[in-house]
Structures are given as C-alpha cells and as structure tokens.
Scaffold this active site. Structure first.
Site, short mmCIF file in Angstrom:
data_model
loop_
_atom_site.label_atom_id
_atom_site.label_comp_id
_atom_site.label_asym_id
_atom_site.label_seq_id
_atom_site.Cartn_x
_atom_site.Cartn_y
_atom_site.Cartn_z
N TYR A 131 0.82 -1.22 0.00
CA TYR A 131 0.00 0.00 0.00
C TYR A 131 0.85 1.26 0.00
CZ TYR A 131 -4.05 2.93 1.07
OH TYR A 131 -5.05 3.87 0.99
N LYS A 132 1.92 1.29 0.78
CA LYS A 132 2.76 2.48 0.91
C LYS A 132 3.34 2.90 -0.42
CE LYS A 132 6.68 4.36 3.51
NZ LYS A 132 7.72 4.08 4.54
#
Length: 260
Positions: A131-132
C-alpha cells in the site's frame, strides 16, 4: 527515428556544447602523494582523457587513495542508430486505471509477486505491491481494481508458481536485487522454463524487475516486460491494465487467468 532524436553524434557536455568533458572516479592502492597524483593522471590518460585534472585525491583506507578526475573525451555517440526495447504503455492516472478495470474487465486483476531464490531484499517488490508504494505513488494493493499478494523474500520458483496457481493469478511479478554471478538471470530463466514445461506460460503475464533489469533483458529471458530502477507502482498498473483491458484483448484476458 523519434522526432526528438539528435541527427548528429553527441559528445559529453561540460562547460560548453560538445567540449567532451567527463568525470571518472577510481581507487588506486597507493597512499596520497605526488607520485599517486601523477599515477592517477596517467591512468586517466590511458582511458582516453585529454588534459586530465585531478580534482580529488583523498585517503579512503590505509594505503588506498580515492581520485576524481576531469578531462576531455574525444568520443561521440550516434544515438540515431540506437534501438532499445522499451515498455511502451500509456501512463494512466489512478482514476483511469480503476475505470478501465471496472468498465472493460469487470473483475479484479490478481497479481502475485515475490523475490525469488536466495534474494532477501524486498524493497523492490514492496514498492510495487504494498500500500505504501514508492515516491508518493501507492502500491497495487491500494487500488480497488487489483488483488495483490506479496509473498516476500527467498521464495523458490516452485512456491511462487504453486501460490499463483492456487490464486488463479493474472500476473506474476518477480523482483531480483541480488545479482552476483548473474543469479537473477538464472532464477528468472528457470521460472520461465518451468512455465513453458508445465504448459501455462501463455496464460499469465510475467514481469521481471530490479536494479540491473531492463525491458531488453526481461524479453531475452522470456518475460513479457521488464522494469528497472525508478519504476513506480503506477507504471506497472498501467502496463497490466493495457494488457488486460485493451479493447482487442478483453475476451482473451477475461478467460486466461492462471487456472489450476
């Protein structure tokens, strides 16, 4: 020829166009001294630099000196004669990616990735899948239209394939940071050979990425595309959407996931 490709051979640029100024750095097994400086100058001349200037001479370890040298190179490169295989995909916005998946495919794109073999460095695969993400660009698991599975590091090809088959993956991403003795090539080639031997190579999109990987190498090894340093999640997402959701490929893509 690309319209922006220069029509004449190019020399390096320093203070003015075409002056051929370049910089090289190296270490010699000598302590800093006048003799070491002269040795570095001659070493640079042997590599084709005219009028070399020793800009830096610093002790980097006992008996070893680090040099930075400036000089004129006589060489030029004709880039109009260079053809390099590149991933040619339209860069899409997040909204465009999500819309095309929803409107053209009607289901999520399943992606499975890993660092294979003895490679324990997950920075690349994490940047694309997690996600990051990377450089402010969120990874594939942040998209509604992707179902991303990051298997982590030191995953054997057999484990990667088994997981991908169980999930009926549309795409497999292989990241290789460790490249000693060309182990990245061996791991990648072995995976492709396994896919061909088992008869499912044409049923899944296979991507290869890492600091010493480019599109040309990936194609040579049998992958569909290669992504090198600086690749962002959006680049990979755009490529997969182009492959999976292109108007001419909708029917094919919808029916050719990696079924077990």
């Amino acid at each position: 020829m690309h319209p922006t490709t220069p029509s004449k051979p190019l020399r390096a640029y320093g203070d003015r166009d075409g002056d051929g100024m370049v910089q090289m750095s190296f270490v010699l097994p000598l302590p800093p001294s006048g003799r070491a400086r002269e040795g570095a100058k001659r070493f640079a001349e042997m590599h084709g630099l005219a009028e070399p200037l020793i800009a830096t001479m610093e002790l980097c370890a006992e008996g070893y000196t680090y040099f930075v040298v400036y000089g004129h190179s006589k060489h030029a490169v004709d880039v109009s004669q260079i053809e390099v295989p590149e991933v040619r995909t339209e860069a899409l916005t997040r909204e465009e990616i999500e819309h095309r998946i929803t409107s053209r495919l009607g289901r999520k794109i399943i992606v499975v990735g890993a660092c294979t073999g003895a490679d324990a460095h997950t920075v690349g695969i994490d940047a694309i899948l997690n996600y990051k993400g990377y450089a402010g660009d969120k990874g594939l698991e942040s998209y509604k239209g992707f179902e991303a599975y990051n298997l982590g590091a030191q995953v054997e090809n057999e484990q990667l394939v088994a997981r991908a088959r169980a999930l009926k993956a549309d795409a497999i991403l292989v990241s290789q940071v460790i490249t000693q003795r060309n182990c990245h090539k061996d791991n990648g080639a072995a995976l492709i050979e396994m896919a061909k031997r088992e008869g499912w190579r044409n049923e899944v999109i296979m991507l290869f990425g890492g600091p010493r990987i480019d599109h040309k190498l990936a194609i040579e090894l049998g992958f569909d595309a290669g992504f090198g340093p600086g690749t962002k999640p959006g680049d990979v997402a755009s490529y997969l959407v182009d492959r999976m959701c292109g108007d001419a490929r909708i029917a094919e893509a919808a029916g050719t996931s990696l079924a077990g």
